[in-house]
Design a protein around this motif. Sequence first.
Motif: not given
Length: 279
Positions: A208-211, A248-251, A253-254, A260-263
């Motif tokens: 839900v984070t990228p959403i 699904v989450a692995a896909v 995140v990639w 996802m890995f920068t603020r």
Amino acid sequence: MSSERRAGRAPVPSRALAFFLLGTFAITWGIIGSYILAPGPTLALFGEISGGHPLYFVATWAPAITGLTLVLVHTGPGGIRLFLSRLLLWRCAVAWWLFILAGIPLVFMAGSLLKGGPLLAPLPPGGAAPMLGLMGMMLFLGPMEEFGWRGVAQPLLQRHVAPFWAGALIGAVWGVWHLPVFYLAGVVYENWSFLPFFIGNVTLAILVTPILNAGRGSLLLPMLFHWQLINPFWPDAQPWDTWILVAVAAVVVWWQRDRMFTRAGAVTRVVPPAPRDRT
């Protein structure tokens, strides 16, 4: 209008995260813990708890109660209005809407088929009407948590760590927060295994984070996401739904790794600026 808000600084301080966690756990664990540790007096006072009991709603609403209280304390009634305006944020990539509306149901259906179950949950003797009523009630349970987890905790944490880690940390706390209900009779959790559930919570919080960030801090999108997870029309797919969601989450995140890995671009405001300050 405070000079802080004109300057673009967030009016809810990062230290509020500690108070959010303390208040959320105190309410939920206090209510559920009383039924576990002192069942006799608690039952005599409040009656048997279930998914429809008022105290169960209060325990579930703890993140929202604590989060809204913190917003009120730090920003006043005007801040509450601006915070709730995040319910009106709906614009994001079509892919996220498709994932919420179609992807989540497909995960449950696929998981159910893998365990030899049906595509949809069986209807009760009363037909679809009771299921629709339950679906409406569910809107006022789990999705209300999002006022706290994604409304307050996630933006505060994203000020200090990248979204992936913020989601994972909140997911772990979210999972532990549910722990007492696994020892409570009369609710759905009593028949579940905690470890897959905990892994699922971390996975869902990452998903839900990228959403949340794509929706510029939207509360509507995480609430719809959460509602789909507890929609009574979707079949019981445990534990396969958890493992499918991990994949699904692995896909995701990639695919979203640059965000996802920068603020950069992460939502860090609990309370958005007033419209006249967005220039």
